[in-house]
Design a protein around this motif. Structure first.
Motif, PDB file in Angstrom:
ATOM      1  N   TYR A  46     -54.159  21.947  -6.500  1.00 54.46           N
ATOM      2  CA  TYR A  46     -54.288  20.676  -7.275  1.00 54.46           C
ATOM      3  C   TYR A  46     -52.775  20.127  -6.950  1.00 54.46           C
ATOM      4  CZ  TYR A  46     -51.802  23.503 -10.844  1.00 54.46           C
ATOM      5  OH  TYR A  46     -50.824  24.351 -11.356  1.00 54.46           O
ATOM      6  N   THR A  47     -52.831  18.777  -7.116  1.00 53.84           N
ATOM      7  CA  THR A  47     -51.604  18.122  -6.563  1.00 53.84           C
ATOM      8  C   THR A  47     -50.564  17.976  -8.068  1.00 53.84           C
ATOM      9  OG1 THR A  47     -52.736  16.798  -5.212  1.00 53.84           O
ATOM     10  CG2 THR A  47     -50.605  15.784  -6.279  1.00 53.84           C
ATOM     11  N   ASP A  48     -51.134  17.803  -9.163  1.00 55.53           N
ATOM     12  CA  ASP A  48     -50.316  17.654 -10.389  1.00 55.53           C
ATOM     13  C   ASP A  48     -51.093  18.072 -11.642  1.00 55.53           C
ATOM     14  OD1 ASP A  48     -47.947  16.572 -11.485  1.00 55.53           O
ATOM     15  OD2 ASP A  48     -49.510  15.266 -12.579  1.00 55.53           O
ATOM     16  N   LEU A  49     -50.485  18.625 -12.509  1.00 53.48           N
ATOM     17  CA  LEU A  49     -50.690  19.066 -13.938  1.00 53.48           C
ATOM     18  C   LEU A  49     -49.915  18.410 -14.692  1.00 53.48           C
ATOM     19  CD1 LEU A  49     -52.415  22.296 -14.871  1.00 53.48           C
ATOM     20  CD2 LEU A  49     -50.999  20.953 -16.575  1.00 53.48           C
ATOM     21  N   SER A  50     -50.308  17.563 -15.815  1.00 50.65           N
ATOM     22  CA  SER A  50     -49.234  16.752 -16.694  1.00 50.65           C
ATOM     23  C   SER A  50     -49.895  16.467 -18.033  1.00 50.65           C
ATOM     24  CB  SER A  50     -48.814  15.519 -16.464  1.00 50.65           C
ATOM     25  OG  SER A  50     -49.675  14.701 -15.961  1.00 50.65           O
ATOM     26  N   THR A  51     -49.171  16.633 -19.040  1.00 54.59           N
ATOM     27  CA  THR A  51     -49.782  16.107 -20.610  1.00 54.59           C
ATOM     28  C   THR A  51     -48.989  14.984 -21.214  1.00 54.59           C
ATOM     29  OG1 THR A  51     -50.320  18.386 -20.966  1.00 54.59           O
ATOM     30  CG2 THR A  51     -50.318  16.816 -22.836  1.00 54.59           C
ATOM     31  N   GLN A  52     -49.807  14.080 -21.516  1.00 56.37           N
ATOM     32  CA  GLN A  52     -49.404  12.799 -22.125  1.00 56.37           C
ATOM     33  C   GLN A  52     -49.673  12.660 -23.383  1.00 56.37           C
ATOM     34  OE1 GLN A  52     -49.764   9.700 -19.015  1.00 56.37           O
ATOM     35  NE2 GLN A  52     -48.124  10.389 -17.941  1.00 56.37           N
ATOM     36  N   GLY A  53     -49.828  11.341 -24.303  1.00 55.94           N
ATOM     37  CA  GLY A  53     -50.381  11.125 -25.328  1.00 55.94           C
ATOM     38  C   GLY A  53     -49.708  11.093 -26.694  1.00 55.94           C
ATOM     39  N   PHE A  54     -48.145  11.260 -26.525  1.00 51.44           N
ATOM     40  CA  PHE A  54     -47.443  11.268 -27.732  1.00 51.44           C
ATOM     41  C   PHE A  54     -47.390  10.063 -28.623  1.00 51.44           C
ATOM     42  CE2 PHE A  54     -43.464  10.171 -29.748  1.00 51.44           C
ATOM     43  CZ  PHE A  54     -43.281  11.507 -30.477  1.00 51.44           C
ATOM     44  N   PRO A  55     -47.889   9.879 -29.636  1.00 58.57           N
ATOM     45  CA  PRO A  55     -47.201  11.156 -30.602  1.00 58.57           C
ATOM     46  C   PRO A  55     -48.450  11.956 -31.113  1.00 58.57           C
ATOM     47  CG  PRO A  55     -47.287   9.316 -31.942  1.00 58.57           C
ATOM     48  CD  PRO A  55     -47.707   8.681 -30.479  1.00 58.57           C
ATOM     49  N   SER A  56     -49.760  11.494 -30.929  1.00 57.03           N
ATOM     50  CA  SER A  56     -51.205  11.846 -31.760  1.00 57.03           C
ATOM     51  C   SER A  56     -52.151  12.719 -30.858  1.00 57.03           C
ATOM     52  CB  SER A  56     -51.977  10.452 -32.421  1.00 57.03           C
ATOM     53  OG  SER A  56     -52.460   9.819 -31.175  1.00 57.03           O
ATOM     54  N   ARG A  57     -51.842  12.691 -29.672  1.00 60.66           N
ATOM     55  CA  ARG A  57     -52.719  13.407 -28.647  1.00 60.66           C
ATOM     56  C   ARG A  57     -52.163  14.366 -27.478  1.00 60.66           C
ATOM     57  NH1 ARG A  57     -56.974   8.680 -27.069  1.00 60.66           N
ATOM     58  NH2 ARG A  57     -55.507   8.853 -25.172  1.00 60.66           N
ATOM     59  N   PHE A  58     -52.741  15.170 -27.138  1.00 63.27           N
ATOM     60  CA  PHE A  58     -52.462  16.070 -26.194  1.00 63.27           C
ATOM     61  C   PHE A  58     -53.485  15.579 -24.842  1.00 63.27           C
ATOM     62  CE2 PHE A  58     -51.155  19.505 -29.109  1.00 63.27           C
ATOM     63  CZ  PHE A  58     -49.906  19.106 -29.139  1.00 63.27           C
ATOM     64  N   ASP A  59     -53.047  14.820 -23.874  1.00 64.37           N
ATOM     65  CA  ASP A  59     -54.012  14.486 -22.872  1.00 64.37           C
ATOM     66  C   ASP A  59     -53.446  14.991 -21.617  1.00 64.37           C
ATOM     67  OD1 ASP A  59     -55.063  12.641 -24.995  1.00 64.37           O
ATOM     68  OD2 ASP A  59     -54.380  11.022 -24.045  1.00 64.37           O
ATOM     69  N   THR A  60     -54.221  15.966 -20.973  1.00 66.60           N
ATOM     70  CA  THR A  60     -53.837  16.743 -19.881  1.00 66.60           C
ATOM     71  C   THR A  60     -54.614  16.483 -18.736  1.00 66.60           C
ATOM     72  OG1 THR A  60     -53.138  18.600 -21.206  1.00 66.60           O
ATOM     73  CG2 THR A  60     -53.535  19.205 -19.072  1.00 66.60           C
ATOM     74  N   THR A  61     -54.065  16.249 -17.588  1.00 68.15           N
ATOM     75  CA  THR A  61     -54.760  15.897 -16.464  1.00 68.15           C
ATOM     76  C   THR A  61     -54.311  16.559 -15.070  1.00 68.15           C
ATOM     77  OG1 THR A  61     -54.925  13.444 -17.361  1.00 68.15           O
ATOM     78  CG2 THR A  61     -55.188  13.702 -14.921  1.00 68.15           C
ATOM     79  N   VAL A  62     -55.415  17.164 -14.604  1.00 65.65           N
ATOM     80  CA  VAL A  62     -55.304  17.724 -13.495  1.00 65.65           C
ATOM     81  C   VAL A  62     -55.971  16.804 -12.189  1.00 65.65           C
ATOM     82  CG1 VAL A  62     -55.307  19.775 -12.097  1.00 65.65           C
ATOM     83  CG2 VAL A  62     -55.460  19.981 -14.559  1.00 65.65           C
ATOM     84  N   THR A  63     -54.915  16.656 -11.163  1.00 69.61           N
ATOM     85  CA  THR A  63     -55.205  15.666 -10.166  1.00 69.61           C
ATOM     86  C   THR A  63     -55.504  16.432  -8.804  1.00 69.61           C
ATOM     87  OG1 THR A  63     -53.046  15.132  -9.803  1.00 69.61           O
ATOM     88  CG2 THR A  63     -54.097  13.658 -11.212  1.00 69.61           C
ATOM     89  N   ASP A  64     -56.486  16.046  -7.941  1.00 63.74           N
ATOM     90  CA  ASP A  64     -56.922  16.410  -6.703  1.00 63.74           C
ATOM     91  C   ASP A  64     -57.120  17.868  -6.816  1.00 63.74           C
ATOM     92  OD1 ASP A  64     -56.490  13.987  -5.494  1.00 63.74           O
ATOM     93  OD2 ASP A  64     -54.402  14.421  -5.175  1.00 63.74           O
ATOM     94  N   VAL A  65     -58.252  18.397  -7.787  1.00 61.54           N
ATOM     95  CA  VAL A  65     -58.523  19.607  -8.083  1.00 61.54           C
ATOM     96  C   VAL A  65     -59.590  20.226  -6.953  1.00 61.54           C
ATOM     97  CG1 VAL A  65     -59.379  21.201  -9.817  1.00 61.54           C
ATOM     98  CG2 VAL A  65     -58.580  19.095 -10.368  1.00 61.54           C
ATOM     99  N   HIS A  66     -59.369  21.359  -6.451  1.00 67.42           N
ATOM    100  CA  HIS A  66     -59.969  22.195  -5.329  1.00 67.42           C
ATOM    101  C   HIS A  66     -60.051  23.412  -5.864  1.00 67.42           C
ATOM    102  CE1 HIS A  66     -59.408  18.692  -2.741  1.00 67.42           C
ATOM    103  NE2 HIS A  66     -58.117  18.527  -2.955  1.00 67.42           N
ATOM    104  N   LEU A  67     -61.353  23.933  -6.032  1.00 70.20           N
ATOM    105  CA  LEU A  67     -61.448  25.408  -6.710  1.00 70.20           C
ATOM    106  C   LEU A  67     -62.665  26.067  -5.625  1.00 70.20           C
ATOM    107  CD1 LEU A  67     -61.841  25.264 -10.513  1.00 70.20           C
ATOM    108  CD2 LEU A  67     -59.711  25.548  -9.071  1.00 70.20           C
ATOM    109  N   GLY A  68     -62.309  27.266  -5.215  1.00 76.27           N
ATOM    110  CA  GLY A  68     -63.164  28.117  -4.216  1.00 76.27           C
ATOM    111  C   GLY A  68     -63.234  29.311  -4.751  1.00 76.27           C
ATOM    112  N   SER A  69     -64.399  29.944  -4.809  1.00 75.97           N
ATOM    113  CA  SER A  69     -64.918  31.081  -5.224  1.00 75.97           C
ATOM    114  C   SER A  69     -64.247  32.105  -4.039  1.00 75.97           C
ATOM    115  CB  SER A  69     -66.438  31.553  -5.408  1.00 75.97           C
ATOM    116  OG  SER A  69     -66.995  31.322  -4.040  1.00 75.97           O
TER     117      SER A  69
END
Length: 322
Positions: A54-77
């Protein structure tokens, strides 16, 4: 006098400032923990042989929320048979209710399942879940919903629906027992080429283990109390209710009552789909007419026994294995 009047105001100001500082500290610590746990979960997948990128993992949303976004996600078994690629995935939680989360998927995702490439297009695909506030984090309730959704395979087939709603909640009737509800509208798939106006499942299911943070493997049903399984197409409607459970071999067993509204229309539909050979229509038509007694509605007991599904003295198909 002015100094005395200002003293309470100064005290209030310092209390408010202290509380704000404490809450800000809580939010930043909480957001850091959210990111740490998300990164740890992805790292655990990687340690099990999964391809994780993944390219980035970050959390925003201050002050009332935890908004976590993971961008360009690639998962393979590990075996290369399953892969998921998405431009992003988001997980939202209120900072004062971190046990309640919402996950949001992008309008387009790409999957590889059993070596088959799939493209998923959706509007408003999201899921939500709430865990009870206890150390085991048992599931209280969860839901998934979507507007129009389609799945297209590079092998030439496609499936679509106009609305999806799925929900599960703890029933409280017995340990590891849950109410389950699934409903789709305007479902079209290779298995149902003519399309279904409505498909609904409403049941109470008892599992072999509770759904909490200690769950291992895939939970399996011990019993299914089927309140209603219903499908409709035009003026033809089929519903079923009854009790089912896996037998010693894990094959579904029990009995349900199937109700058909407009049974002549059902025979027409089955014949159109080539599920009912022409030379067997007269047999079913005679049996249905006898059951209906002049009406277009019939009730048919259907048994799941010895690995077979039987009705009207006929073996219809093999019973599913759970």
């Amino acid at each position: 006098m002015s100094v005395e009047r200002n003293t309470p105001m100064r005290a209030l100001f310092f209390v408010v400032a202290l509380l704000a500082a404490l809450y800000a500290g809580y939010w930043f610590i909480g957001s850091s923990q959210v990111e740490t746990r998300a990164e740890a979960a992805l790292a655990q997948l990687e340690s099990r042989g999964w391809e994780v990128d993944y390219t980035d993992l970050s959390t925003q949303g201050f002050p009332s929320r935890f908004d976590t976004t993971v961008t360009d996600v690639h998962l393979g078994s590990p075996d290369g048979q399953v892969r998921w690629d998405a431009p992003f995935v988001q997980v939202f939680a209120l900072s004062y209710r971190p046990n309640q989360v919402i996950a949001v998927w992008p309008p387009e995702q790409r999957l590889l399942v059993a070596g088959q490439p799939l493209t998923v297009i959706s509007e408003g695909l999201r899921a939500s879940g709430t865990a009870q506030l206890s150390p085991d984090l048992p599931l209280d309730h969860a839901a998934v919903e979507s507007g129009p959704l389609s799945v297209t395979s590079e092998q030439g087939w496609s499936a679509s629906l106009s609305r999806l709603l799925g929900a599960i909640r703890e029933a409280g009737a017995a340990p590891a027992t849950y109410d389950v509800f699934v409903e789709t509208e305007n479902l079209v798939s290779p298995a149902v080429p003519v399309g279904l106006d409505l498909l609904r499942l409403d049941a109470q299911v008892t599992l072999d283990q509770p759904l909490n943070r200690h769950v291992t493997g895939t939970p399996h049903p011990r019993s299914i109390a089927l309140r209603e399984a219903r499908l409709t197409r035009g003026d033809v409607a089929i519903s079923a209710r009854g009790d089912l459970a896996p037998d010693a071999q894990g094959v579904l067993a029990g009995e349900v009552t199937v109700t058909v509204n407009n049974w002549p229309g059902l025979l027409d539909l089955l014949q159109e789909l080539e599920f009912l050979p022409f030379d067997r229509r007269a047999l079913f038509e005679g049996a249905f007419r006898s059951l209906a007694q002049g009406e277009d509605r019939i009730e048919v007991p259907v048994t799941f026994t010895n690995g077979k599904v039987e009705a009207l003295g006929l073996v219809l198909l093999d019973a599913p294995r759970l």
